[in-house]
Design a protein around this motif. Structure first.
Motif, mmCIF file in Angstrom:
data_model
loop_
_atom_site.group_PDB
_atom_site.id
_atom_site.type_symbol
_atom_site.label_atom_id
_atom_site.label_comp_id
_atom_site.label_asym_id
_atom_site.label_seq_id
_atom_site.Cartn_x
_atom_site.Cartn_y
_atom_site.Cartn_z
ATOM 1 N N ALA A 128 -7.580 -49.633 -15.706
ATOM 2 C CA ALA A 128 -8.645 -50.584 -16.107
ATOM 3 C C ALA A 128 -8.579 -50.932 -17.605
ATOM 4 O O ALA A 128 -9.288 -51.821 -18.070
ATOM 5 C CB ALA A 128 -10.009 -49.998 -15.767
ATOM 6 N N ILE A 129 -7.730 -50.221 -18.351
ATOM 7 C CA ILE A 129 -7.640 -50.480 -19.801
ATOM 8 C C ILE A 129 -6.974 -51.831 -20.040
ATOM 9 O O ILE A 129 -5.976 -52.165 -19.405
ATOM 10 C CB ILE A 129 -6.814 -49.363 -20.497
ATOM 11 N N ASN A 130 -7.564 -52.603 -20.960
ATOM 12 C CA ASN A 130 -6.928 -53.862 -21.366
ATOM 13 C C ASN A 130 -7.212 -54.098 -22.854
ATOM 14 O O ASN A 130 -7.755 -53.200 -23.522
ATOM 15 C CB ASN A 130 -7.424 -55.028 -20.490
ATOM 16 N N ASP A 131 -6.887 -55.280 -23.361
ATOM 17 C CA ASP A 131 -7.055 -55.553 -24.793
ATOM 18 C C ASP A 131 -8.503 -55.511 -25.260
ATOM 19 O O ASP A 131 -8.769 -55.377 -26.450
ATOM 20 C CB ASP A 131 -6.504 -56.963 -25.128
ATOM 21 N N ARG A 132 -9.412 -55.669 -24.319
ATOM 22 C CA ARG A 132 -10.830 -55.690 -24.700
ATOM 23 C C ARG A 132 -11.457 -54.294 -24.688
ATOM 24 O O ARG A 132 -12.574 -54.103 -25.141
ATOM 25 C CB ARG A 132 -11.610 -56.609 -23.749
ATOM 26 N N THR A 133 -10.734 -53.316 -24.158
ATOM 27 C CA THR A 133 -11.294 -51.959 -24.041
ATOM 28 C C THR A 133 -11.504 -51.351 -25.429
ATOM 29 O O THR A 133 -10.580 -51.310 -26.239
ATOM 30 C CB THR A 133 -10.347 -51.038 -23.231
ATOM 31 N N ARG A 134 -12.718 -50.889 -25.681
ATOM 32 C CA ARG A 134 -13.030 -50.244 -26.966
ATOM 33 C C ARG A 134 -13.227 -48.739 -26.818
ATOM 34 O O ARG A 134 -12.982 -47.976 -27.730
ATOM 35 C CB ARG A 134 -14.316 -50.838 -27.559
ATOM 36 N N MET A 135 -13.755 -48.333 -25.658
ATOM 37 C CA MET A 135 -14.123 -46.914 -25.512
ATOM 38 C C MET A 135 -14.059 -46.525 -24.037
ATOM 39 O O MET A 135 -14.303 -47.359 -23.159
ATOM 40 C CB MET A 135 -15.547 -46.734 -26.060
ATOM 41 N N ILE A 136 -13.728 -45.247 -23.798
ATOM 42 C CA ILE A 136 -13.719 -44.705 -22.430
ATOM 43 C C ILE A 136 -14.535 -43.413 -22.452
ATOM 44 O O ILE A 136 -14.295 -42.546 -23.309
ATOM 45 C CB ILE A 136 -12.283 -44.397 -21.954
ATOM 46 N N LEU A 137 -15.499 -43.305 -21.553
ATOM 47 C CA LEU A 137 -16.291 -42.081 -21.482
ATOM 48 C C LEU A 137 -15.813 -41.252 -20.308
ATOM 49 O O LEU A 137 -15.682 -41.773 -19.187
ATOM 50 C CB LEU A 137 -17.766 -42.419 -21.296
ATOM 51 N N VAL A 138 -15.554 -39.987 -20.576
ATOM 52 C CA VAL A 138 -15.120 -39.071 -19.515
ATOM 53 C C VAL A 138 -16.111 -37.907 -19.510
ATOM 54 O O VAL A 138 -16.162 -37.134 -20.470
ATOM 55 C CB VAL A 138 -13.684 -38.562 -19.771
ATOM 56 N N CYS A 139 -16.909 -37.830 -18.475
ATOM 57 C CA CYS A 139 -17.961 -36.814 -18.409
ATOM 58 C C CYS A 139 -17.380 -35.595 -17.692
ATOM 59 O O CYS A 139 -17.119 -35.640 -16.497
ATOM 60 C CB CYS A 139 -19.132 -37.406 -17.629
ATOM 61 N N VAL A 171 -8.228 -47.098 -28.805
ATOM 62 C CA VAL A 171 -9.342 -46.963 -27.855
ATOM 63 C C VAL A 171 -9.908 -45.545 -27.997
ATOM 64 O O VAL A 171 -9.173 -44.564 -27.919
ATOM 65 C CB VAL A 171 -8.876 -47.206 -26.400
ATOM 66 N N LEU A 172 -11.220 -45.473 -28.223
ATOM 67 C CA LEU A 172 -11.870 -44.180 -28.395
ATOM 68 C C LEU A 172 -12.138 -43.533 -27.031
ATOM 69 O O LEU A 172 -12.698 -44.176 -26.144
ATOM 70 C CB LEU A 172 -13.198 -44.378 -29.144
ATOM 71 N N VAL A 173 -11.729 -42.274 -26.890
ATOM 72 C CA VAL A 173 -12.049 -41.519 -25.667
ATOM 73 C C VAL A 173 -13.131 -40.497 -26.005
ATOM 74 O O VAL A 173 -12.965 -39.691 -26.922
ATOM 75 C CB VAL A 173 -10.815 -40.771 -25.101
ATOM 76 N N VAL A 174 -14.233 -40.565 -25.279
ATOM 77 C CA VAL A 174 -15.343 -39.636 -25.507
ATOM 78 C C VAL A 174 -15.374 -38.643 -24.358
ATOM 79 O O VAL A 174 -15.585 -39.026 -23.204
ATOM 80 C CB VAL A 174 -16.686 -40.402 -25.560
ATOM 81 N N ASP A 187 -5.284 -32.907 -32.294
ATOM 82 C CA ASP A 187 -4.145 -33.762 -32.661
ATOM 83 C C ASP A 187 -4.234 -35.129 -32.000
ATOM 84 O O ASP A 187 -3.221 -35.789 -31.787
ATOM 85 C CB ASP A 187 -2.804 -33.058 -32.385
ATOM 86 N N ARG A 188 -5.460 -35.543 -31.699
ATOM 87 C CA ARG A 188 -5.672 -36.885 -31.124
ATOM 88 C C ARG A 188 -6.822 -37.576 -31.854
ATOM 89 O O ARG A 188 -7.986 -37.413 -31.493
ATOM 90 C CB ARG A 188 -5.994 -36.770 -29.626
ATOM 91 N N PRO A 189 -6.502 -38.400 -32.849
ATOM 92 C CA PRO A 189 -7.566 -39.022 -33.658
ATOM 93 C C PRO A 189 -8.485 -39.947 -32.876
ATOM 94 O O PRO A 189 -9.570 -40.274 -33.354
ATOM 95 C CB PRO A 189 -6.791 -39.820 -34.715
ATOM 96 N N ASN A 190 -8.065 -40.379 -31.691
ATOM 97 C CA ASN A 190 -8.932 -41.282 -30.912
ATOM 98 C C ASN A 190 -9.748 -40.540 -29.846
ATOM 99 O O ASN A 190 -10.368 -41.168 -28.992
ATOM 100 C CB ASN A 190 -8.106 -42.393 -30.238
ATOM 101 N N VAL A 191 -9.742 -39.201 -29.913
ATOM 102 C CA VAL A 191 -10.511 -38.424 -28.929
ATOM 103 C C VAL A 191 -11.652 -37.696 -29.637
ATOM 104 O O VAL A 191 -11.456 -37.138 -30.719
ATOM 105 C CB VAL A 191 -9.594 -37.399 -28.205
ATOM 106 N N CYS A 192 -12.833 -37.732 -29.065
ATOM 107 C CA CYS A 192 -13.954 -36.962 -29.621
ATOM 108 C C CYS A 192 -14.721 -36.293 -28.490
ATOM 109 O O CYS A 192 -14.524 -36.610 -27.311
ATOM 110 C CB CYS A 192 -14.861 -37.851 -30.464
ATOM 111 N N VAL A 193 -15.576 -35.364 -28.872
ATOM 112 C CA VAL A 193 -16.286 -34.531 -27.895
ATOM 113 C C VAL A 193 -17.782 -34.611 -28.162
ATOM 114 O O VAL A 193 -18.204 -34.572 -29.327
ATOM 115 C CB VAL A 193 -15.823 -33.054 -28.040
#
Ligand code: PMP
Length: 353
Positions: free
Chosen positions: A143-154, A180-183, A206-212
């Motif tokens: 589902a990721i495309n050029d417009r994707t800004r963030m992905i939430l993974v619960c 793309v930020l992964v939360v 070691d993943r600057p686009n991943v946060c918790v």
């Protein structure tokens, strides 16, 4: 008539879990995944002491609490951003990434606040259906495309209780572009017992686009005080700090969270007890004939389809509040043994009806 944004007309309302009372006055709240325990005396004492300073504003940077979290989890203080509950931290993330035309991907069903926050921030929600009760990470990556800004993974997922394992999550993260930020929403992390479920705090390093996202509301028993936090690289943490309402985390919340970290051993013993109860509740339900997904959180999920509201009503008649999702299923928090027994009796009676 004042004019409001048109999105408010269609925005889903957040439906908080409510308490119910049986005809004979019994009430067991298993609808909000709270800790069933009273606050620890040491935490209550710290709050009472802190009450003496409430004529002053709280420390806006929550420096002491930030340092306590940094020390406890071995992360730099600059990697931490606090909010009035992790839901407000999530809100800041949506605000920080939200641009007209932007998209945010999350599984559905998942935490009810995500669609609300997306609408508020003016970003498009891309809901990827669960595969059974689990995240469909392949479909989410597709589902990721050029417009994707963030992905939430619960992880574990609210409300289906299942958790994603390491190999699967790592393979997914490899497919997410760097911008793309992964939360990783780990509100229930302390209840995870499957060693193969990765700890986001090791993954983000070691993943600057991943946060918790983590919270003091569940395992630490401070739902009523509202304190949660993000751990991520400096760019992510500072984006959250920039968008946060000043003084969002109040003085008593800061003090109570520090006291809870000091009393963590005791609190985590309570979590162990909840986990044991979780096993008992799940096994009892299975023995009654229910299908119950493996749970890594402090709740169980029953897929009931059309019978969901009838089930919730049957539980309510016994004083047990569960969280129904009409047409889908019910989420039931693990409470103290008495509450769990009353719930199990209600579930057995419903099954037999
Ligand atoms: N994330 C998830 C997955 C949740 O279930 C919840 C609470 N229901 C939150 C975040 C928010 O918790 P809080 O705002 O109390 O920290």
């Amino acid at each position: 008539m004042p004019r409001f944004r048109s999105i408010l007309d269609t925005m889903p309302a957040y439906k908080p879990g409510k308490a119910v009372t049986s005809a004979d006055g019994r009430s067991y709240k298993l609808s909000s995944n709270e800790s069933p325990y009273d606050p620890l005396p040491s935490v209550v004492e710290a709050i009472a002491e802190g009450a003496r300073q409430v004529n002053r504003y709280p420390d806006p940077g929550a420096v002491k609490l930030t340092e306590a979290i940094a020390e406890r989890f071995g992360v730099p203080a600059e990697h931490i951003a606090l909010g009035a509950g992790s839901v407000t931290v999530a809100q800041q993330l949506f605000e920080a990434v939200g641009e007209p035309g932007g998209e945010v991907i999350y599984a559905w069903r998942s935490f009810e606040a995500y669609p609300l926050l997306a609408d508020l921030a003016g970003v498009k929600s891309v809901r990827v259906p669960l595969a059974g009760e689990d995240h469909d990470l392949d479909a989410m990556a597709e589902a990721i495309n050029d417009r994707t800004r963030m992905i939430l993974v619960c992880n574990p997922n609210n409300p289906t209780s299942t958790a994603i394992r390491e190999a699967e999550l790592l393979a997914f993260l490899d497919r997410v572009p760097d911008d793309v930020l992964v939360v990783l929403d780990e509100a229930y992390r302390e209840y995870v017992r499957d060693e193969d479920v990765p700890d986001g705090l090791t993954l983000y390093r070691d993943r600057p686009n991943v946060c918790v996202l983590r919270t003091f509301s569940k395992a630490y028993g401070l739902a009523g005080l509202r304190v949660g936090y993000l751990v991520g690289h400096e760019a992510v943490a500072s984006a959250v700090r920039k968008t946060i309402i000043p003084f969002a985390v109040n003085h008593l919340a800061q003090i109570a969270a520090i006291a809870s970290l000091r009393a963590e051993d005791e609190l985590l013993e309570r979590v162990d007890t909840v986990v044991k109860e979780r096993t008992r509740v799940r096994e009892s339900l299975i023995a009654q004939g229910w299908t119950v997904p493996l749970t890594e959180a402090n709740f169980v999920w029953l897929r009931l389809g059309d019978r969901t509201l009838d089930f919730a009503a049957a539980c309510a008649a016994e004083g047990v509040a569960v969280r129904p999702f009409a047409g889908e299923g019910a989420r039931v928090s693990i409470g103290d043994p008495e509450a769990n027994d009353v719930f199990l009796a209600a579930a057995a009676a419903f099954k037999a009806s």
